[in-house]
Design a protein around this motif. Sequence first.
Motif, PDB file in Angstrom:
ATOM      1  N   PRO A   1       0.790  -1.240   0.000  1.00 22.68           N
ATOM      2  CA  PRO A   1       0.000   0.000   0.000  1.00 22.68           C
ATOM      3  C   PRO A   1       0.817   1.282   0.000  1.00 22.68           C
ATOM      4  CG  PRO A   1      -0.928  -1.584   1.543  1.00 22.68           C
ATOM      5  CD  PRO A   1       0.376  -2.159   1.086  1.00 22.68           C
ATOM      6  N   HIS A   2       1.996   1.277   0.643  1.00 21.94           N
ATOM      7  CA  HIS A   2       2.750   2.528   0.752  1.00 21.94           C
ATOM      8  C   HIS A   2       3.572   2.858  -0.489  1.00 21.94           C
ATOM      9  CE1 HIS A   2       5.671  -0.441   2.724  1.00 21.94           C
ATOM     10  NE2 HIS A   2       6.241  -0.094   1.597  1.00 21.94           N
ATOM     11  N   ALA A   3       3.549   1.980  -1.500  1.00 20.13           N
ATOM     12  CA  ALA A   3       4.379   2.186  -2.688  1.00 20.13           C
ATOM     13  C   ALA A   3       4.016   3.468  -3.432  1.00 20.13           C
ATOM     14  CB  ALA A   3       4.263   0.984  -3.615  1.00 20.13           C
ATOM     15  N   ARG A   4       2.731   3.791  -3.483  1.00 19.89           N
ATOM     16  CA  ARG A   4       2.315   5.001  -4.214  1.00 19.89           C
ATOM     17  C   ARG A   4       2.868   6.262  -3.568  1.00 19.89           C
ATOM     18  NH1 ARG A   4      -1.834   4.384  -8.039  1.00 19.89           N
ATOM     19  NH2 ARG A   4      -2.487   2.206  -8.248  1.00 19.89           N
ATOM     20  N   ASP A   5       2.959   6.268  -2.249  1.00 19.62           N
ATOM     21  CA  ASP A   5       3.550   7.425  -1.565  1.00 19.62           C
ATOM     22  C   ASP A   5       5.050   7.500  -1.822  1.00 19.62           C
ATOM     23  OD1 ASP A   5       1.100   8.182  -0.508  1.00 19.62           O
ATOM     24  OD2 ASP A   5       1.368   6.979   1.309  1.00 19.62           O
ATOM     25  N   ILE A   6       5.727   6.356  -1.781  1.00 21.21           N
ATOM     26  CA  ILE A   6       7.168   6.343  -2.036  1.00 21.21           C
ATOM     27  C   ILE A   6       7.467   6.864  -3.441  1.00 21.21           C
ATOM     28  CG2 ILE A   6       9.190   4.846  -2.313  1.00 21.21           C
ATOM     29  CD1 ILE A   6       8.004   3.013  -0.170  1.00 21.21           C
ATOM     30  N   ALA A   7       6.619   6.488  -4.399  1.00 16.10           N
ATOM     31  CA  ALA A   7       6.856   6.847  -5.800  1.00 16.10           C
ATOM     32  C   ALA A   7       6.726   8.341  -6.067  1.00 16.10           C
ATOM     33  CB  ALA A   7       5.906   6.070  -6.705  1.00 16.10           C
ATOM     34  N   GLN A   8       6.267   9.100  -5.091  1.00 19.07           N
ATOM     35  CA  GLN A   8       6.200  10.554  -5.248  1.00 19.07           C
ATOM     36  C   GLN A   8       7.573  11.205  -5.117  1.00 19.07           C
ATOM     37  OE1 GLN A   8       3.235  11.994  -6.107  1.00 19.07           O
ATOM     38  NE2 GLN A   8       2.542   9.855  -6.118  1.00 19.07           N
ATOM     39  N   HIS A   9       8.579  10.419  -4.734  1.00 21.05           N
ATOM     40  CA  HIS A   9       9.907  10.959  -4.452  1.00 21.05           C
ATOM     41  C   HIS A   9      10.937  10.361  -5.410  1.00 21.05           C
ATOM     42  CE1 HIS A   9       8.311  12.476  -0.572  1.00 21.05           C
ATOM     43  NE2 HIS A   9       7.656  11.336  -0.563  1.00 21.05           N
ATOM     44  N   PRO A  10      11.576  11.203  -6.249  1.00 24.00           N
ATOM     45  CA  PRO A  10      12.637  10.697  -7.126  1.00 24.00           C
ATOM     46  C   PRO A  10      13.765  10.070  -6.295  1.00 24.00           C
ATOM     47  CG  PRO A  10      11.979  12.935  -7.726  1.00 24.00           C
ATOM     48  CD  PRO A  10      11.329  12.630  -6.412  1.00 24.00           C
ATOM     49  N   PRO A  11      14.396   9.037  -6.809  1.00 20.84           N
ATOM     50  CA  PRO A  11      14.329   8.477  -8.161  1.00 20.84           C
ATOM     51  C   PRO A  11      13.255   7.391  -8.337  1.00 20.84           C
ATOM     52  CG  PRO A  11      16.031   7.345  -6.948  1.00 20.84           C
ATOM     53  CD  PRO A  11      15.458   8.386  -6.009  1.00 20.84           C
ATOM     54  N   PHE A  12      12.338   7.263  -7.375  1.00 17.30           N
ATOM     55  CA  PHE A  12      11.351   6.182  -7.431  1.00 17.30           C
ATOM     56  C   PHE A  12      10.295   6.458  -8.504  1.00 17.30           C
ATOM     57  CE2 PHE A  12      13.040   5.955  -3.107  1.00 17.30           C
ATOM     58  CZ  PHE A  12      13.393   4.620  -3.058  1.00 17.30           C
ATOM     59  N   LYS A  13       9.921   5.390  -9.202  1.00 19.98           N
ATOM     60  CA  LYS A  13       8.891   5.458 -10.233  1.00 19.98           C
ATOM     61  C   LYS A  13       7.998   4.234 -10.088  1.00 19.98           C
ATOM     62  CE  LYS A  13      11.798   8.006 -13.487  1.00 19.98           C
ATOM     63  NZ  LYS A  13      12.434   8.018 -14.850  1.00 19.98           N
ATOM     64  N   LEU A  14       6.694   4.443 -10.177  1.00 20.35           N
ATOM     65  CA  LEU A  14       5.732   3.364  -9.955  1.00 20.35           C
ATOM     66  C   LEU A  14       5.380   2.662 -11.257  1.00 20.35           C
ATOM     67  CD1 LEU A  14       3.973   2.097  -7.644  1.00 20.35           C
ATOM     68  CD2 LEU A  14       2.106   3.499  -8.534  1.00 20.35           C
ATOM     69  N   LEU A  15       5.493   1.334 -11.234  1.00 20.81           N
ATOM     70  CA  LEU A  15       4.997   0.486 -12.315  1.00 20.81           C
ATOM     71  C   LEU A  15       3.847  -0.326 -11.724  1.00 20.81           C
ATOM     72  CD1 LEU A  15       8.386  -0.829 -13.798  1.00 20.81           C
ATOM     73  CD2 LEU A  15       7.089   1.213 -14.454  1.00 20.81           C
ATOM     74  N   SER A  16       2.629   0.017 -12.066  1.00 21.67           N
ATOM     75  CA  SER A  16       1.483  -0.619 -11.414  1.00 21.67           C
ATOM     76  C   SER A  16       1.315  -2.067 -11.847  1.00 21.67           C
ATOM     77  CB  SER A  16       0.202   0.156 -11.707  1.00 21.67           C
ATOM     78  OG  SER A  16      -0.897  -0.490 -11.084  1.00 21.67           O
ATOM     79  N   LEU A  17       0.969  -2.912 -10.887  1.00 22.87           N
ATOM     80  CA  LEU A  17       0.666  -4.308 -11.170  1.00 22.87           C
ATOM     81  C   LEU A  17      -0.636  -4.479 -11.948  1.00 22.87           C
ATOM     82  CD1 LEU A  17       1.536  -6.002  -7.752  1.00 22.87           C
ATOM     83  CD2 LEU A  17       2.775  -6.261  -9.900  1.00 22.87           C
ATOM     84  N   CYS A  18      -1.352  -3.399 -12.123  1.00 26.42           N
ATOM     85  CA  CYS A  18      -2.648  -3.464 -12.792  1.00 26.42           C
ATOM     86  C   CYS A  18      -2.575  -4.240 -14.107  1.00 26.42           C
ATOM     87  CB  CYS A  18      -3.159  -2.046 -13.035  1.00 26.42           C
ATOM     88  SG  CYS A  18      -4.599  -1.948 -14.108  1.00 26.42           S
ATOM     89  N   ASP A  19      -1.581  -3.921 -14.938  1.00 27.90           N
ATOM     90  CA  ASP A  19      -1.500  -4.538 -16.258  1.00 27.90           C
ATOM     91  C   ASP A  19      -1.295  -6.048 -16.180  1.00 27.90           C
ATOM     92  OD1 ASP A  19      -1.933  -2.288 -17.754  1.00 27.90           O
ATOM     93  OD2 ASP A  19       0.178  -1.775 -17.945  1.00 27.90           O
ATOM     94  N   VAL A  20      -0.336  -6.485 -15.349  1.00 27.62           N
ATOM     95  CA  VAL A  20      -0.034  -7.917 -15.326  1.00 27.62           C
ATOM     96  C   VAL A  20      -1.147  -8.708 -14.633  1.00 27.62           C
ATOM     97  CG1 VAL A  20       2.457  -7.771 -15.591  1.00 27.62           C
ATOM     98  CG2 VAL A  20       1.466  -7.530 -13.314  1.00 27.62           C
ATOM     99  N   ILE A  21      -1.799  -8.103 -13.638  1.00 23.02           N
ATOM    100  CA  ILE A  21      -2.936  -8.786 -12.999  1.00 23.02           C
ATOM    101  C   ILE A  21      -4.095  -8.891 -13.973  1.00 23.02           C
ATOM    102  CG2 ILE A  21      -4.680  -8.630 -11.193  1.00 23.02           C
ATOM    103  CD1 ILE A  21      -2.578  -7.392  -9.366  1.00 23.02           C
ATOM    104  N   ALA A  22      -4.411  -7.794 -14.661  1.00 21.94           N
ATOM    105  CA  ALA A  22      -5.506  -7.820 -15.635  1.00 21.94           C
ATOM    106  C   ALA A  22      -5.212  -8.815 -16.748  1.00 21.94           C
ATOM    107  CB  ALA A  22      -5.729  -6.426 -16.210  1.00 21.94           C
ATOM    108  N   ASP A  23      -3.979  -8.862 -17.190  1.00 22.08           N
ATOM    109  CA  ASP A  23      -3.588  -9.800 -18.241  1.00 22.08           C
ATOM    110  C   ASP A  23      -3.828 -11.243 -17.801  1.00 22.08           C
ATOM    111  OD1 ASP A  23      -2.295 -10.418 -20.793  1.00 22.08           O
ATOM    112  OD2 ASP A  23      -0.679 -11.205 -19.559  1.00 22.08           O
ATOM    113  N   THR A  24      -3.452 -11.537 -16.563  1.00 24.19           N
ATOM    114  CA  THR A  24      -3.636 -12.894 -16.037  1.00 24.19           C
ATOM    115  C   THR A  24      -5.117 -13.238 -15.917  1.00 24.19           C
ATOM    116  OG1 THR A  24      -1.563 -12.680 -14.795  1.00 24.19           O
ATOM    117  CG2 THR A  24      -3.068 -14.422 -14.114  1.00 24.19           C
ATOM    118  N   LEU A  25      -5.911 -12.302 -15.414  1.00 24.71           N
ATOM    119  CA  LEU A  25      -7.343 -12.554 -15.258  1.00 24.71           C
ATOM    120  C   LEU A  25      -8.030 -12.740 -16.605  1.00 24.71           C
ATOM    121  CD1 LEU A  25      -8.229  -9.961 -12.452  1.00 24.71           C
ATOM    122  CD2 LEU A  25      -7.904 -12.434 -12.197  1.00 24.71           C
ATOM    123  N   LEU A  26      -7.668 -11.906 -17.583  1.00 26.24           N
ATOM    124  CA  LEU A  26      -8.292 -12.004 -18.901  1.00 26.24           C
ATOM    125  C   LEU A  26      -7.883 -13.288 -19.615  1.00 26.24           C
ATOM    126  CD1 LEU A  26      -7.938  -8.308 -20.047  1.00 26.24           C
ATOM    127  CD2 LEU A  26     -10.088  -9.535 -19.762  1.00 26.24           C
ATOM    128  N   GLY A  27      -6.686 -13.782 -19.301  1.00 29.34           N
ATOM    129  CA  GLY A  27      -6.203 -14.963 -19.972  1.00 29.34           C
ATOM    130  C   GLY A  27      -6.765 -16.256 -19.413  1.00 29.34           C
TER     131      GLY A  27
END
Length: 329
Positions: A298-324
Amino acid sequence: MEQLAQDIKTRCFEGRCVSRESAERRQDYERETKRHPVRKLEYRRSIEWKKFPDGFPNLFIEDVKKMAGKDVIFLGSFHSPDVIFEQLSVLYAIPRYLAKSLTFILPYFPTATMERIETEGEVATAKTLATMLSSIPSAARGPPHIMVFDIHALQERFYFSHTVIPRLESAIPLLQREIQSLPDQDTISIAFPDDGAFKRFHRMFPDFNTIICAKVRDGKKRIVTVKDGDPKGQHVIIVDDLVMTGGTLKQCGKVLLEKGAMGISAYVTHPVFPQESWQKFTDSDVKFDNFWITDSLPHARDIAQHPPFKLLSLCDVIADTLLGFDLLQ
């Protein structure tokens, strides 16, 4: 995790997933959905997470009979011992309300690094948590599925009993996509902080030069050194499944720069960072160009507000798995 759940629903509705960016993949997906139409995914916030005066959970599932005959997907987070018991209580209850199937998405398996004992008396809590999850009752259609991303060791799948189906997925496709967008991708090397990370992930980077770091004893100290590979003139991306305080990762970055790397970045699926230890990377003598993390915690989105951190959301890979699989008829 609520935002992640909403994003997954939206992405599943759109049908756009990271692994279907190529024309060939997209055509395969379209053919599959003609044979097995994708079903509707409904997002519900139907659980009241309250506590009794003594601190124990007081839980209530609203409209509980609506899950009868439905395929239930539960997105959870075991980011703290305080929340594990209450989520397990709900997971144990769902099949008893006649859910057709149950898929539990647990992005981060928190005790995975304690998967073995080296001294008599130690407790392998990875096995303990797997045993607790294995006690989830079967749904009408069969055993519950437990989806985990980049678990620390693949052999931990055997800690689960035959009463559940562990599904071990990876978020590495998110990093692979990110690398393709980098302007210096021709000079990128992939580094691993230890042999374990190399064994776990090196097959996912077949076209890249790889570097292995290792801790060696120097008197009473243990220092990080480059065990194999040459980082000179390369943009080196350090890859691992998780980061705790980040001390080893930072030392790894430092020695790579000393060996001639022209730049360093890092990727971890699980940014644990207890006690806000991520701050050692925001103002550091060892400069990271990028530090990619996912929202498995849960705290990853807050961390990603601070460089050099960048958020890559799991949304894509979870959705891909569910759709497949899960959302096909």
